[in-house]
Write an enzyme that holds these catalytic residues in place. Structure first.
Site, PDB file in Angstrom:
ATOM      1  N   PRO A   2       0.818  -1.216   0.000  1.00 46.48           N
ATOM      2  CA  PRO A   2       0.000   0.000   0.000  1.00 46.48           C
ATOM      3  C   PRO A   2       0.851   1.264   0.000  1.00 46.48           C
ATOM      4  O   PRO A   2       1.645   1.482   0.911  1.00 46.48           O
ATOM      5  CB  PRO A   2      -0.815  -0.112   1.302  1.00 46.48           C
ATOM      6  CG  PRO A   2      -0.586  -1.487   1.815  1.00 46.48           C
ATOM      7  CD  PRO A   2       0.685  -1.971   1.242  1.00 46.48           C
ATOM      8  N   GLU A   3       0.701   2.053  -1.034  1.00 47.08           N
ATOM      9  CA  GLU A   3       1.324   3.375  -1.102  1.00 47.08           C
ATOM     10  C   GLU A   3       0.157   4.372  -1.059  1.00 47.08           C
ATOM     11  O   GLU A   3      -0.965   3.972  -0.742  1.00 47.08           O
ATOM     12  CB  GLU A   3       2.153   3.502  -2.393  1.00 47.08           C
ATOM     13  CG  GLU A   3       3.204   2.386  -2.493  1.00 47.08           C
ATOM     14  CD  GLU A   3       4.027   2.413  -3.775  1.00 47.08           C
ATOM     15  OE1 GLU A   3       4.195   3.501  -4.347  1.00 47.08           O
ATOM     16  OE2 GLU A   3       4.494   1.349  -4.195  1.00 47.08           O
ATOM     17  N   HIS A  93      -4.093 -14.860  10.187  1.00 52.36           N
ATOM     18  CA  HIS A  93      -3.350 -13.610  10.032  1.00 52.36           C
ATOM     19  C   HIS A  93      -4.093 -12.392  10.555  1.00 52.36           C
ATOM     20  O   HIS A  93      -3.675 -11.258  10.320  1.00 52.36           O
ATOM     21  CB  HIS A  93      -2.957 -13.421   8.566  1.00 52.36           C
ATOM     22  CG  HIS A  93      -2.078 -14.524   8.051  1.00 52.36           C
ATOM     23  ND1 HIS A  93      -2.393 -15.299   6.951  1.00 52.36           N
ATOM     24  CD2 HIS A  93      -0.913 -15.015   8.525  1.00 52.36           C
ATOM     25  CE1 HIS A  93      -1.452 -16.206   6.771  1.00 52.36           C
ATOM     26  NE2 HIS A  93      -0.544 -16.059   7.702  1.00 52.36           N
ATOM     27  N   ARG A 112       2.552 -10.700   7.124  1.00 52.84           N
ATOM     28  CA  ARG A 112       3.943 -10.601   7.561  1.00 52.84           C
ATOM     29  C   ARG A 112       4.138  -9.784   8.831  1.00 52.84           C
ATOM     30  O   ARG A 112       5.268  -9.583   9.266  1.00 52.84           O
ATOM     31  CB  ARG A 112       4.787 -10.039   6.415  1.00 52.84           C
ATOM     32  CG  ARG A 112       4.854 -11.039   5.279  1.00 52.84           C
ATOM     33  CD  ARG A 112       5.556 -10.487   4.075  1.00 52.84           C
ATOM     34  NE  ARG A 112       6.950 -10.216   4.343  1.00 52.84           N
ATOM     35  CZ  ARG A 112       7.776  -9.710   3.452  1.00 52.84           C
ATOM     36  NH1 ARG A 112       7.341  -9.405   2.249  1.00 52.84           N
ATOM     37  NH2 ARG A 112       9.022  -9.502   3.746  1.00 52.84           N
TER      38      ARG A 112
END
Length: 281
Positions: A2-3, A93, A112
DNA sequence: AGTCAAACCTGGGCGC
DNA sequence: TGCGCCCAGGTTTGAC
């Protein structure tokens, strides 16, 4: 990854569902993602609060709560913020679960575990180190060609590294830096302070247009990114260079080359982005 | 001061 | 089929 366009898309998809919602409970499934607050304090401070607004600064999401506190979330690489109107099962997750007016839930899902969560008083959100150092918002009036030129003149590192640094302009990541440099016809290895005024002008426009175009497509989904409803973006189909090493340039047909710059994979067109300050054309 | 590399994490893809 | 290796990368941290 995500930017700015992805984080802004998440913000826009969450906003109408979160504003006015009351937080009725909090479940922390991985406490290491909480950076400045313990699970106990987070629960205590969030429960009973109402969500007033959802903002963004750079790649940081800002969830404003009643009684003057802000939940700050950075998704880093694989983070997802998902709104469920009917509640949803916890996955392996799921890292943080915020229970809203039943049965709605907001989940932080992060394979992650790179995502970061902070809780701050509203007056201090801009003093968070990662936020305080941010450059101007590229789609706002604070971002100008003159300001960009002045900032670039102070750095001799490759333009690619400088744009990734967040200090000259906020919100760009590896995808949009490569795309903006391609649109501007600037080689990523060029020293930031070697850009001509014309090149800075092209870069300024390229940053704005690539971000606006990506926002219009709901962001870029390469691997993990989805919006607040779990829906991927579509800009990956329009990428000119990112992820296209070895493929022909969409503009001139030359084979795109890949290189590691500043520790990051970088793709560019050797013909459209020549590595010479003189070859402006 | 500016620059650079390592660390944090895990899953997917690859070669053998 | 399975193992081990490498890669993806935003930000922080520490070293030079």
């Amino acid at each position: 990854m995500p930017e700015l366009p992805e984080v802004e898309t998440v913000r826009r998809t969450l906003l109408p569902h979160l504003v006015g919602q009351m937080i009725t409970g909090v479940e922390v499934l991985r406490s290491t993602q909480l950076k400045n607050v313990s699970p106990e304090v987070l629960k205590e401070k969030l429960t009973g609060k109402e969500i007033r607004d959802v903002g963004r600064r750079g790649k940081y999401l800002l969830i404003y709560l009643s009684q003057g506190e802000v939940l700050v979330v950075h998704l880093r690489m694989t983070g997802r913020l998902l709104f469920y109107a009917e509640g949803h099962e916890v996955t392996p997750h799921t890292r943080l679960l915020i229970e809203l007016i039943p049965p709605a839930e907001l989940h932080l899902h992060d394979v992650r575990s790179f995502a970061m969560v902070f809780l701050l008083p509203k007056a201090e959100e801009c003093s968070l180190p990662g936020i305080a150092a941010l450059g101007p918002e590229p789609l706002s009036a604070d971002f100008t060609p003159a300001g960009l030129a002045a900032a670039l003149a102070r750095h001799r590192s490759p333009i690619k590294n400088i744009l990734l640094g967040q200090r000259v302009v906020a919100g760009l990541g590896n995808i949009y830096v490569d795309e903006a440099l391609f649109r501007a016809g600037i080689n990523p290895l060029r020293s930031a302070n070697s850009l001509t005024a014309a090149e800075v002008g092209r870069l300024f426009q390229a940053i704005r247009t690539v971000l606006a175009d990506a926002l219009g497509s709901g962001g870029t989904s390469i691997r993990d990114y989805v919006n607040g409803h779990g829906v991927p973006g579509a800009f990956q189909q329009k990428l000119a260079v990112y992820g296209r090493k070895g493929h022909p340039c969409r503009r001139c047909g030359t084979t795109l080359v890949g290189e590691r710059i500043g520790g990051r994979s970088t793709v560019y067109c050797p013909l459209c982005q020549p590595n010479s300050a003189k070859s402006v054309k």
